[in-house]
Design a protein around this motif. Structure first.
Motif, PDB file in Angstrom:
ATOM      1  N   GLU A 232     -10.297  -0.535   6.386  1.00  0.00           N
ATOM      2  CA  GLU A 232     -11.378  -1.283   5.733  1.00  0.00           C
ATOM      3  C   GLU A 232     -11.786  -0.576   4.440  1.00  0.00           C
ATOM      4  OE1 GLU A 232     -12.221  -4.236   6.797  1.00  0.00           O
ATOM      5  OE2 GLU A 232     -10.894  -4.050   8.516  1.00  0.00           O
ATOM      6  N   ALA A 233     -10.787  -0.203   3.652  1.00  0.00           N
ATOM      7  CA  ALA A 233     -11.026   0.602   2.450  1.00  0.00           C
ATOM      8  C   ALA A 233     -11.763  -0.158   1.365  1.00  0.00           C
ATOM      9  CB  ALA A 233      -9.688   1.110   1.904  1.00  0.00           C
ATOM     10  N   HIS A 234     -11.833  -1.479   1.452  1.00  0.00           N
ATOM     11  CA  HIS A 234     -12.543  -2.242   0.419  1.00  0.00           C
ATOM     12  C   HIS A 234     -14.024  -1.875   0.364  1.00  0.00           C
ATOM     13  CE1 HIS A 234     -13.173  -4.553   4.124  1.00  0.00           C
ATOM     14  NE2 HIS A 234     -14.291  -4.980   3.579  1.00  0.00           N
ATOM     15  N   GLN A 235     -14.557  -1.260   1.422  1.00  0.00           N
ATOM     16  CA  GLN A 235     -15.964  -0.864   1.443  1.00  0.00           C
ATOM     17  C   GLN A 235     -16.228   0.457   0.713  1.00  0.00           C
ATOM     18  OE1 GLN A 235     -17.228  -0.715   5.524  1.00  0.00           O
ATOM     19  NE2 GLN A 235     -16.552  -2.800   5.994  1.00  0.00           N
ATOM     20  N   LEU A 236     -15.188   1.178   0.353  1.00  0.00           N
ATOM     21  CA  LEU A 236     -15.371   2.538  -0.155  1.00  0.00           C
ATOM     22  C   LEU A 236     -16.151   2.630  -1.456  1.00  0.00           C
ATOM     23  CD1 LEU A 236     -11.939   4.196   0.690  1.00  0.00           C
ATOM     24  CD2 LEU A 236     -14.126   4.525   1.843  1.00  0.00           C
ATOM     25  N   ARG A 484      -1.455  16.626   0.653  1.00  0.00           N
ATOM     26  CA  ARG A 484      -2.186  15.737   1.558  1.00  0.00           C
ATOM     27  C   ARG A 484      -1.850  14.305   1.217  1.00  0.00           C
ATOM     28  NH1 ARG A 484      -8.210  17.170   1.336  1.00  0.00           N
ATOM     29  NH2 ARG A 484      -7.457  18.886   2.600  1.00  0.00           N
ATOM     30  N   ALA A 485      -1.662  13.488   2.234  1.00  0.00           N
ATOM     31  CA  ALA A 485      -1.427  12.062   2.028  1.00  0.00           C
ATOM     32  C   ALA A 485      -2.743  11.312   2.161  1.00  0.00           C
ATOM     33  CB  ALA A 485      -0.425  11.544   3.050  1.00  0.00           C
ATOM     34  N   TRP A 486      -2.951  10.374   1.240  1.00  0.00           N
ATOM     35  CA  TRP A 486      -4.145   9.519   1.271  1.00  0.00           C
ATOM     36  C   TRP A 486      -3.673   8.079   1.398  1.00  0.00           C
ATOM     37  CZ3 TRP A 486      -9.221  11.510   0.609  1.00  0.00           C
ATOM     38  CH2 TRP A 486      -9.281  12.867   0.293  1.00  0.00           C
ATOM     39  N   VAL A 487      -4.131   7.407   2.445  1.00  0.00           N
ATOM     40  CA  VAL A 487      -3.729   6.026   2.698  1.00  0.00           C
ATOM     41  C   VAL A 487      -4.985   5.149   2.693  1.00  0.00           C
ATOM     42  CG1 VAL A 487      -2.626   4.428   4.313  1.00  0.00           C
ATOM     43  CG2 VAL A 487      -1.769   6.786   4.090  1.00  0.00           C
ATOM     44  N   PHE A 488      -5.023   4.188   1.786  1.00  0.00           N
ATOM     45  CA  PHE A 488      -6.138   3.250   1.688  1.00  0.00           C
ATOM     46  C   PHE A 488      -5.614   1.872   2.077  1.00  0.00           C
ATOM     47  CE2 PHE A 488      -6.795   6.698  -1.211  1.00  0.00           C
ATOM     48  CZ  PHE A 488      -8.150   6.979  -1.175  1.00  0.00           C
ATOM     49  N   THR A 489      -6.215   1.264   3.087  1.00  0.00           N
ATOM     50  CA  THR A 489      -5.698  -0.027   3.528  1.00  0.00           C
ATOM     51  C   THR A 489      -6.821  -0.965   3.929  1.00  0.00           C
ATOM     52  OG1 THR A 489      -4.149  -1.124   5.022  1.00  0.00           O
ATOM     53  CG2 THR A 489      -5.405   0.717   5.928  1.00  0.00           C
ATOM     54  N   SER A 490      -6.577  -2.243   3.747  1.00  0.00           N
ATOM     55  CA  SER A 490      -7.524  -3.300   4.107  1.00  0.00           C
ATOM     56  C   SER A 490      -6.798  -4.623   3.964  1.00  0.00           C
ATOM     57  CB  SER A 490      -8.761  -3.268   3.191  1.00  0.00           C
ATOM     58  OG  SER A 490      -9.582  -4.409   3.402  1.00  0.00           O
ATOM     59  N   ALA A 491      -7.394  -5.658   4.503  1.00  0.00           N
ATOM     60  CA  ALA A 491      -6.848  -7.005   4.281  1.00  0.00           C
ATOM     61  C   ALA A 491      -7.262  -7.557   2.931  1.00  0.00           C
ATOM     62  CB  ALA A 491      -7.317  -7.945   5.391  1.00  0.00           C
ATOM     63  N   THR A 492      -8.221  -6.890   2.271  1.00  0.00           N
ATOM     64  CA  THR A 492      -8.750  -7.422   1.002  1.00  0.00           C
ATOM     65  C   THR A 492      -8.967  -6.289   0.006  1.00  0.00           C
ATOM     66  OG1 THR A 492     -10.994  -7.263   1.914  1.00  0.00           O
ATOM     67  CG2 THR A 492      -9.898  -9.386   2.096  1.00  0.00           C
ATOM     68  N   LEU A 493      -7.942  -6.008  -0.793  1.00  0.00           N
ATOM     69  CA  LEU A 493      -8.049  -4.987  -1.834  1.00  0.00           C
ATOM     70  C   LEU A 493      -7.628  -5.512  -3.199  1.00  0.00           C
ATOM     71  CD1 LEU A 493      -6.563  -1.866   0.004  1.00  0.00           C
ATOM     72  CD2 LEU A 493      -8.969  -2.299  -0.543  1.00  0.00           C
ATOM     73  N   ALA A 494      -6.773  -6.527  -3.227  1.00  0.00           N
ATOM     74  CA  ALA A 494      -6.162  -6.967  -4.481  1.00  0.00           C
ATOM     75  C   ALA A 494      -6.650  -8.356  -4.867  1.00  0.00           C
ATOM     76  CB  ALA A 494      -4.634  -6.977  -4.351  1.00  0.00           C
ATOM     77  N   VAL A 495      -6.488  -8.660  -6.148  1.00  0.00           N
ATOM     78  CA  VAL A 495      -6.733  -9.996  -6.690  1.00  0.00           C
ATOM     79  C   VAL A 495      -5.395 -10.494  -7.216  1.00  0.00           C
ATOM     80  CG1 VAL A 495      -7.971 -11.357  -8.408  1.00  0.00           C
ATOM     81  CG2 VAL A 495      -9.109  -9.422  -7.280  1.00  0.00           C
ATOM     82  N   LYS A 677     -12.500 -13.447   0.396  1.00  0.00           N
ATOM     83  CA  LYS A 677     -11.341 -13.280   1.268  1.00  0.00           C
ATOM     84  C   LYS A 677     -11.761 -12.726   2.637  1.00  0.00           C
ATOM     85  CE  LYS A 677      -7.621 -11.372  -0.622  1.00  0.00           C
ATOM     86  NZ  LYS A 677      -6.829 -10.460  -1.486  1.00  0.00           N
ATOM     87  N   GLN A 678     -12.767 -11.861   2.641  1.00  0.00           N
ATOM     88  CA  GLN A 678     -13.262 -11.356   3.911  1.00  0.00           C
ATOM     89  C   GLN A 678     -13.872 -12.478   4.741  1.00  0.00           C
ATOM     90  OE1 GLN A 678     -13.395  -8.503   5.687  1.00  0.00           O
ATOM     91  NE2 GLN A 678     -12.045  -7.433   4.260  1.00  0.00           N
ATOM     92  N   GLY A 679     -14.730 -13.290   4.130  1.00  0.00           N
ATOM     93  CA  GLY A 679     -15.339 -14.398   4.864  1.00  0.00           C
ATOM     94  C   GLY A 679     -14.314 -15.395   5.350  1.00  0.00           C
ATOM     95  N   ALA A 680     -13.366 -15.745   4.485  1.00  0.00           N
ATOM     96  CA  ALA A 680     -12.322 -16.696   4.860  1.00  0.00           C
ATOM     97  C   ALA A 680     -11.461 -16.158   5.986  1.00  0.00           C
ATOM     98  CB  ALA A 680     -11.458 -17.022   3.645  1.00  0.00           C
ATOM     99  N   GLY A 681     -11.334 -14.835   6.059  1.00  0.00           N
ATOM    100  CA  GLY A 681     -10.500 -14.214   7.080  1.00  0.00           C
ATOM    101  C   GLY A 681     -11.020 -14.355   8.494  1.00  0.00           C
TER     102      GLY A 681
END
Length: 732
Positions: A232-236, A484-495, A677-681
């Motif tokens: 849920e990285a979109h909240q960051l 160190r590896a950094w992984v940012f993931t979410s269903a909604t990050l891009a346009v 996109k979050q609401g539609a999801g």
């Protein structure tokens, strides 16, 4: 044998398929897992968007577990944190058969404090209500039986019950190793388990609290790790803005008054007339709220003007705290509780002095005020958090230009409960909680709704933020950054596969980005409906028009509907209208309204009813998973544009415009797309789900930017015909 075991692990005959009912081999999931694995092996930063149904949780957990090394997984909320720790992580670990030790770590305010429980039992006559007395009795039964002391494990006392503030600790009132119950401390035990674990599950608020402590050279909360995953990285970006700053709240002041009265009368009764000493402090704190009108608001300091009552009232509060500090200074050697009260008083004085100081021209920041029904917050906030986060991610350590205090990070450590509640329950932090009036049809933005209640859950508060200094890292003599590896993931990050809005906000210019669409058959499973003839969102009757337009669909769908609004005011108006219409027409659809019960209770009631209409705001736009026929219609009242009169956003837009950018298209539209996109999801959650997404904002069709927005949504069948939608719903 396949040289990459991921293909075998995720195959239809692999261990995951044997462990999970209904498992499907998905190309998208395997490719994402491979991207995570490569990032771990090469210690790189990746930003990965995975549409609903890809299975991103397993896609990052599997490579993280099999590659070894210490792993920290940070989630958006405590609810998701609990789900990951208690359900997802054990299931994947057991399926793979890897012997990894896992730990769950939350902020200290989530854990019962033995010392404060003992003190509360001694001072039970000070409890404010019979309900607090009953809750205290239940906690006394829970405490000796609990292994972890996590208040989430005490179901008989609601998580937000007032009693918890008395029997949990904050960084400010914790006595540390001076505590008489230190050996039994649940927080210490949880942190030791985290240090010893292979995988530690935290949430974003606690993670950023740890960053701020590291920024100041204070011993960190979290262990060092080779892999850090943000789900849920979109909240960051919003979370970072909250924590890379400093705040003072009237709740903190009133808590100090409460604790000083109890401790002073118990341990230093001869030192002062405590009621008389504390009365000016309490009065000044409450006077801060009286400096503003009855409406909740969020206002930048320059907008208040020189003749506003806030500044002299802050000065009065400081003077009252000076007097309290003088008494406590003479009593602090009598015991650790009194010494702690002195430290808390000094910290409040320092933060009040910092708030309102002139802005540093080379580090854009803003002083602003949150005013709500529970109090006031004073904030000092960085306009950009990219450089601070970039510095920490690259292991470059603290910089001389950074002004964030250890006290701020200490408060942040405790705020993963309260800030999250403000974000997801009070709709405070999320900028799209807008009012229904003043909407500009031309720029697509909504006015700021009543944003309130501070990050500490009550009172007035102020923030002073860390800011950026990207040039000061070269000659510091700091050791090379860790691999160190950094992984940012979410269903909604891009346009539309453009990640720049997210990466620029967090200083992730070096990240490799990739996106995988949902494997679901959206053209066959779902329909996007934008009704014709609706008034603009700025129209006073827009919410009523939304309800009227949705009624035929709700009836055809036999309830089973979410109505998602962009403001709490719209929630109340929509729910009231639905209740009235259903009652008058004899419709059998129960209306569940956000705020009438905790979110989990409302969701359970919604699923159980089978024909309900749930009306909610941001709390229900994300993190909700209702599969199957229980939910087949999602109605969204308007495009979730962030209000431009939010002071932090307004300053960001101003700076973007000054640099030659297009604030609306570069910032506001991408933000709205990610939120939408979050609401539609919420609609399609499995391969067998079907339903209709109804967006009641004609700007989606009429405005030039509307095409960019709907093209970013899943590829549903589109229509503006009510008859076509009703016919589709009738087939479900």
């Amino acid at each position: 044998m396949d040289p990459n075991p991921l293909n075998e692990l995720f195959s239809a005959a692999g261990p995951l398929a044997r462990a999970f009912d209904g498992y499907c081999e998905r190309r998208e999931q395997i490719e994402m897992a491979q991207a995570v694995q490569a990032a771990i092996r090469d210690a790189r930063t990746v930003v990965l968007e995975a549409g609903t149904g890809v299975g991103k949780t397993a896609a990052y957990l599997v490579p993280a577990l099999i590659e070894g090394g210490k792993v920290i997984v940070s989630t958006g909320t405590k609810a998701l944190q609990d789900q990951l720790f208690h359900r997802d992580l054990p299931a994947v670990r057991d399926a793979l058969g890897v012997p990894v030790k896992v730990a769950l770590l939350k902020g200290r305010s989530n854990y019962l404090c033995w010392h404060h429980l003992d003190r509360t039992n001694q001072d039970a006559t000070l409890l404010a209500s019979k309900q607090e007395v009953r809750d205290l009795s239940l906690i006394n039964r829970f405490a000796p039986l609990s292994t972890h002391g996590d208040k989430a494990e005490c179901p008989t006392v609601p998580e937000h019950a007032a009693i918890w503030a008395r029997v949990t600790s904050t960084r400010e009132n914790c006595l540390g190793s001076d505590c008489p119950r230190y050996a039994d401390c649940f927080v210490v035990k949880a942190r030791r388990e985290a240090q010893d674990a292979d995988v530690v599950v935290v949430n974003h608020h606690l993670f950023f609290a740890d960053l701020m402590l590291r920024e100041e050279g204070v011993p960190e909360l979290l262990p060092n790790a080779q892999t850090i995953v943000f789900d849920e990285a979109h909240q960051l970006p919003d979370t970072a803005t909250l924590f890379f700053g400093e705040s003072v709240s009237t709740a903190q002041v009133l808590d100090l008054v409460r604790d000083t009265l109890a401790i002073g009368q118990a341990q230093a009764r001869d030192a002062a007339h405590w009621n008389e000493l504390l009365a000016p402090v309490e009065r000044a704190a409450r006077d801060l709220r009286l400096c503003f009108g009855p409406q909740t608001q969020r206002t930048a300091l320059p907008q208040l003007g020189n003749d506003h009552l806030l500044r002299p009232t802050v000065d009065q509060l400081q003077e009252a705290l000076y007097a309290l500090r003088e008494v406590l200074d003479h009593q602090s050697e009598r015991g650790p509780d009194l010494a702690n009260l002195l430290r808390r008083t000094e910290q409040l004085i320092q933060r009040l002095a910092a708030w309102g100081a002139p802005e540093r021209a080379h580090e854009p920041e803003l002083c602003w005020v949150d005013v709500g029904s529970h109090g006031v917050q004073l904030h000092r906030t960085p306009i950009s958090v990219a450089d601070v986060f970039r510095r920490q991610r690259l292991g470059l350590g603290a910089q001389a230009g950074t002004q964030a205090s250890a006290a701020t990070a200490a408060a942040a450590e405790d705020a993963d409960t309260t800030a999250e509640d403000a974000t997801h329950e009070a709709e405070m932090v999320q900028a799209f909680a807008a009012t229904d009036d003043g909407d500009s049809a031309d720029d697509g933005s909504d006015d700021l709704q009543a944003l309130m209640a501070g990050g500490d859950g009550a009172g007035h508060a102020g923030h002073a933020s860390a800011t950026n200094n990207s040039d000061a890292d070269e000659d510091t003599g700091i050791a090379p950054p860790p691999r160190r590896a950094w992984v940012f993931t979410s269903a909604t990050l891009a346009v539309k596969n453009d990640f720049s809005h997210f990466t620029e906000a967090l200083g992730l210019e070096d990240a490799e980005c990739a996106a995988w669409s949902s494997p679901y058959d959206y053209p066959a499973q779902a329909m996007l409906y934008v009704p014709q003839g609706l008034p603009l969102p700025s129209d006073a009757g827009h919410t009523e028009a939304v309800v009227d337009a949705a009624l035929p669909l709700i009836r055809a769908n036999r309830g089973r509907t979410f109505v998602l609004c962009t403001s709490l005011r719209a929630v109340a108006r929509a729910a009231d209208r639905l209740k009235q219409i259903f009652q008058e027409a004899g419709d059998p659809f129960p209306v569940l309204q956000q705020g009438d019960a905790p979110r989990p209770t409302l969701l359970d009631d919604f699923r159980r009813a089978g024909n309900a209409v749930l009306v909610g705001s941001h709390s229900f736009w994300e993190g909700i998973d209702v599969k199957g026929d229980a939910l087949t219609l999602v109605v969204i009242d308007k495009l979730p544009f962030a209000p431009p009169d939010d002071p932090v956003l307004a300053k960001r837009l101003e700076l973007l415009g000054q640099s030659g950018g297009n604030p609306f298209m570069q910032h506001q539209v991408p933000q709205a797309i990610i939120a939408l996109k979050q609401g539609a999801g919420r609609l399609i959650r499995s391969e067998t789900d079907h339903g209709v997404l109804m967006i009641c904002d004609t700007r989606l069709i009429d405005k030039p930017y509307g095409r960019r927005i709907w093209q970013s949504l899943p590829p549903m069948k589109r229509t503006r015909s009510q008859d076509e939608v009703v016919a589709f719903l009738a087939t479900l």
